[in-house]
Scaffold this motif. Structure first.
Motif, PDB file in Angstrom:
ATOM      1  N   GLU A  61       0.847  -1.183   0.000  1.00 43.53           N
ATOM      2  CA  GLU A  61       0.000   0.000   0.000  1.00 43.53           C
ATOM      3  C   GLU A  61       0.885   1.237   0.000  1.00 43.53           C
ATOM      4  N   GLN A  62       0.610   2.168  -0.901  1.00 39.59           N
ATOM      5  CA  GLN A  62       1.412   3.388  -0.966  1.00 39.59           C
ATOM      6  C   GLN A  62       0.569   4.517  -1.547  1.00 39.59           C
ATOM      7  N   PRO A  63       1.015   5.762  -1.344  1.00 35.96           N
ATOM      8  CA  PRO A  63       0.289   6.893  -1.942  1.00 35.96           C
ATOM      9  C   PRO A  63       0.225   6.761  -3.455  1.00 35.96           C
ATOM     10  N   ARG A  64      -0.923   7.087  -4.032  1.00 36.50           N
ATOM     11  CA  ARG A  64      -1.109   6.979  -5.474  1.00 36.50           C
ATOM     12  C   ARG A  64      -0.339   8.098  -6.184  1.00 36.50           C
ATOM     13  N   PRO A  65       0.459   7.749  -7.211  1.00 34.14           N
ATOM     14  CA  PRO A  65       1.151   8.795  -7.965  1.00 34.14           C
ATOM     15  C   PRO A  65       0.155   9.721  -8.641  1.00 34.14           C
ATOM     16  N   GLU A  66       0.508  10.973  -8.757  1.00 28.96           N
ATOM     17  CA  GLU A  66      -0.386  11.928  -9.389  1.00 28.96           C
ATOM     18  C   GLU A  66      -0.441  11.716 -10.902  1.00 28.96           C
ATOM     19  N   GLY A  67      -1.622  11.961 -11.478  1.00 20.18           N
ATOM     20  CA  GLY A  67      -1.733  11.988 -12.925  1.00 20.18           C
ATOM     21  C   GLY A  67      -2.357  10.765 -13.559  1.00 20.18           C
ATOM     22  N   ARG A  68      -2.664   9.695 -12.787  1.00 22.70           N
ATOM     23  CA  ARG A  68      -3.214   8.513 -13.443  1.00 22.70           C
ATOM     24  C   ARG A  68      -4.060   7.717 -12.459  1.00 22.70           C
ATOM     25  N   THR A  69      -5.204   7.230 -12.934  1.00 21.44           N
ATOM     26  CA  THR A  69      -6.057   6.387 -12.109  1.00 21.44           C
ATOM     27  C   THR A  69      -6.125   4.961 -12.619  1.00 21.44           C
ATOM     28  N   GLU A  70      -5.885   4.746 -13.911  1.00 22.07           N
ATOM     29  CA  GLU A  70      -6.018   3.408 -14.482  1.00 22.07           C
ATOM     30  C   GLU A  70      -4.799   3.069 -15.327  1.00 22.07           C
ATOM     31  N   LEU A  71      -4.447   1.798 -15.317  1.00 21.41           N
ATOM     32  CA  LEU A  71      -3.365   1.313 -16.166  1.00 21.41           C
ATOM     33  C   LEU A  71      -3.945   0.777 -17.468  1.00 21.41           C
ATOM     34  N   PRO A  72      -3.189   0.838 -18.560  1.00 26.06           N
ATOM     35  CA  PRO A  72      -3.668   0.227 -19.800  1.00 26.06           C
ATOM     36  C   PRO A  72      -3.745  -1.282 -19.659  1.00 26.06           C
ATOM     37  N   LEU A  73      -4.700  -1.888 -20.325  1.00 29.17           N
ATOM     38  CA  LEU A  73      -4.873  -3.325 -20.261  1.00 29.17           C
ATOM     39  C   LEU A  73      -3.697  -4.022 -20.930  1.00 29.17           C
ATOM     40  N   ALA A  74      -3.486  -5.279 -20.544  1.00 27.39           N
ATOM     41  CA  ALA A  74      -2.376  -6.038 -21.119  1.00 27.39           C
ATOM     42  C   ALA A  74      -2.594  -6.292 -22.605  1.00 27.39           C
ATOM     43  N   GLN A  75      -3.839  -6.432 -23.018  1.00 33.94           N
ATOM     44  CA  GLN A  75      -4.145  -6.685 -24.417  1.00 33.94           C
ATOM     45  C   GLN A  75      -5.295  -5.769 -24.834  1.00 33.94           C
ATOM     46  N   GLY A  76      -5.328  -5.428 -26.092  1.00 36.21           N
ATOM     47  CA  GLY A  76      -6.431  -4.617 -26.594  1.00 36.21           C
ATOM     48  C   GLY A  76      -6.190  -3.132 -26.418  1.00 36.21           C
ATOM     49  N   GLU A  77      -7.275  -2.366 -26.430  1.00 34.81           N
ATOM     50  CA  GLU A  77      -7.183  -0.908 -26.373  1.00 34.81           C
ATOM     51  C   GLU A  77      -6.792  -0.443 -24.989  1.00 34.81           C
ATOM     52  N   SER A  78      -6.077   0.662 -24.950  1.00 33.90           N
ATOM     53  CA  SER A  78      -5.694   1.268 -23.679  1.00 33.90           C
ATOM     54  C   SER A  78      -6.897   1.941 -23.036  1.00 33.90           C
ATOM     55  N   THR A  79      -7.024   1.800 -21.716  1.00 31.57           N
ATOM     56  CA  THR A  79      -8.100   2.463 -20.979  1.00 31.57           C
ATOM     57  C   THR A  79      -7.547   3.529 -20.047  1.00 31.57           C
ATOM     58  N   ALA A  80      -6.278   3.875 -20.238  1.00 33.07           N
ATOM     59  CA  ALA A  80      -5.659   4.855 -19.343  1.00 33.07           C
ATOM     60  C   ALA A  80      -6.352   6.199 -19.448  1.00 33.07           C
ATOM     61  N   GLN A  81      -6.534   6.854 -18.295  1.00 32.76           N
ATOM     62  CA  GLN A  81      -7.169   8.153 -18.249  1.00 32.76           C
ATOM     63  C   GLN A  81      -6.264   9.139 -17.529  1.00 32.76           C
ATOM     64  N   GLU A  82      -6.099  10.318 -18.108  1.00 36.54           N
ATOM     65  CA  GLU A  82      -5.295  11.351 -17.486  1.00 36.54           C
ATOM     66  C   GLU A  82      -6.167  12.152 -16.523  1.00 36.54           C
ATOM     67  N   THR A  83      -6.420  11.574 -15.360  1.00 37.67           N
ATOM     68  CA  THR A  83      -7.242  12.245 -14.364  1.00 37.67           C
ATOM     69  C   THR A  83      -6.357  12.697 -13.222  1.00 37.67           C
ATOM     70  N   PRO A  84      -6.294  13.991 -12.935  1.00 31.57           N
ATOM     71  CA  PRO A  84      -5.435  14.449 -11.846  1.00 31.57           C
ATOM     72  C   PRO A  84      -5.896  13.857 -10.512  1.00 31.57           C
ATOM     73  N   VAL A  85      -5.035  13.084  -9.892  1.00 35.34           N
ATOM     74  CA  VAL A  85      -5.334  12.508  -8.585  1.00 35.34           C
ATOM     75  C   VAL A  85      -4.097  12.659  -7.723  1.00 35.34           C
ATOM     76  N   GLY A  86      -4.191  12.194  -6.517  1.00 40.68           N
ATOM     77  CA  GLY A  86      -3.059  12.279  -5.604  1.00 40.68           C
ATOM     78  C   GLY A  86      -3.427  13.166  -4.429  1.00 40.68           C
ATOM     79  N   GLY A  87      -2.467  13.316  -3.522  1.00 38.76           N
ATOM     80  CA  GLY A  87      -2.734  14.120  -2.349  1.00 38.76           C
ATOM     81  C   GLY A  87      -3.175  13.260  -1.187  1.00 38.76           C
ATOM     82  N   ASP A  88      -3.662  13.887  -0.150  1.00 39.53           N
ATOM     83  CA  ASP A  88      -4.018  13.191   1.086  1.00 39.53           C
ATOM     84  C   ASP A  88      -5.133  12.185   0.838  1.00 39.53           C
ATOM     85  N   GLY A  89      -4.943  11.001   1.383  1.00 38.18           N
ATOM     86  CA  GLY A  89      -5.984   9.977   1.330  1.00 38.18           C
ATOM     87  C   GLY A  89      -6.018   9.157   0.071  1.00 38.18           C
TER      88      GLY A  89
END
Length: 280
Positions: A61-89
């Motif tokens: 368990e660790q603080p979430r890096p800023e700038g990403r909420t989802e990883l691209p799938l191993a196969q097929g289309e990427s689902t990565a989203q550039e959503t600003p996240v991070g900070g406390d909690g």
């Protein structure tokens, strides 16, 4: 080796921590229950690899890096989203199914006095429990701390990469059971190519911390037969950052010992010669 070398590629970016690999490993190999002791720090209830834990799913368990909420799938289309996240909690889980690395240069093989440990035709390293005498030399020899002795009889145990299944043309139980294909099994050269492409995909999607571990044939153990895609430094996952086969310096040590012994014998011979002259 008469067969093509095979191995594991574990893509931790798609591991969901389901522990299906742990269960399948225990069921197929008839590994005894090992306590299921929670660490009180995470949902990890097996804590580490050992004589009765041949697959271990780590939860970090660790603080979430800023700038990403989802990883691209191993196969097929990427689902990565550039959503600003991070900070406390904001937290994330890093999950990884660890296993014996089946090193190219395996120190456990070098130190085993009975031949209990051997290299199979598939390039894997296996312990023959009926030949193991419980000396324990292999335990400190492993640079990863994988192999362990069972307390009731002292014999050493570790992952065999389901040697019996490989001989029958089947994939290991853990890879078969993995629902997300985080654990991939196949010819080692093909897995390395696949892993390199996956890292490139993650980097293009902005996951810049993605890296391979244990894939390099020029590293301190000659490359691992089980290597990983990690999303942080190896130390975060409890892996040594720069593992080196512990028997690497044995030839040089024996050479130095031989040179010292010859020097000692030469000195003794000179002393005897001088003593003989003195008596004359």
């Amino acid at each position: 080796m008469s067969e093509e070398r095979v191995g594991f590629f574990t893509d931790t970016s798609v591991c969901i921590g389901c522990k299906a690999c742990e269960v399948a490993c225990k069921e197929w190999n008839a590994i005894p229950e090992d306590g299921l002791s929670l660490t009180a720090m995470s949902y990890d209830n097996t804590q580490a690899l050992g004589a009765s834990t041949w697959r271990h799913v780590a939860f970090i368990e660790q603080p979430r890096p800023e700038g990403r909420t989802e990883l691209p799938l191993a196969q097929g289309e990427s689902t990565a989203q550039e959503t600003p996240v991070g900070g406390d909690g904001e937290l994330r889980w890093l999950m990884s199914s660890d296993v014996c690395k089946h090193c190219t240069h395996a120190a456990c093989l070098d130190v085993c006095p009975t031949g209990s440990l051997f290299r199979t035709e598939f390039g894997t390293v296996v312990v023959q429990e009926d030949i193991c005498n419980g000396c324990g030399y292999c335990v400190p020899a492993c640079p990863y701390g994988v192999i362990e002795q069972r307390p009731h009889d002292g014999r050493a145990f570790k992952c065999t990469m389901c040697y019996d299944r490989l001989g029958a043309g089947r994939e290991p139980a853990c890879a078969k059971a993995c629902p997300t294909e985080s654990i991939q099994f196949g010819p080692l050269d093909e897995l390395r190519e696949r892993a390199a492409l996956r890292v490139d995909q993650l980097h293009e999607a902005g996951v810049t911390d993605a890296r391979l571990y244990g894939h390099d044939p020029d590293d301190g153990v000659g490359g691992d037969g089980a290597f990983f895609l990690l999303l942080d430094r190896p130390e975060v996952y409890g892996l040594p950052p720069d593992p080196v086969v512990t028997t690497r310096d044995l030839p040089a040590m024996w050479q130095h010992a031989g040179t010292a012994a010859l020097s000692l014998l030469g000195g003794l011979a000179a002393c005897f010669a001088l003593t003989g002259r003195g008596r004359r």
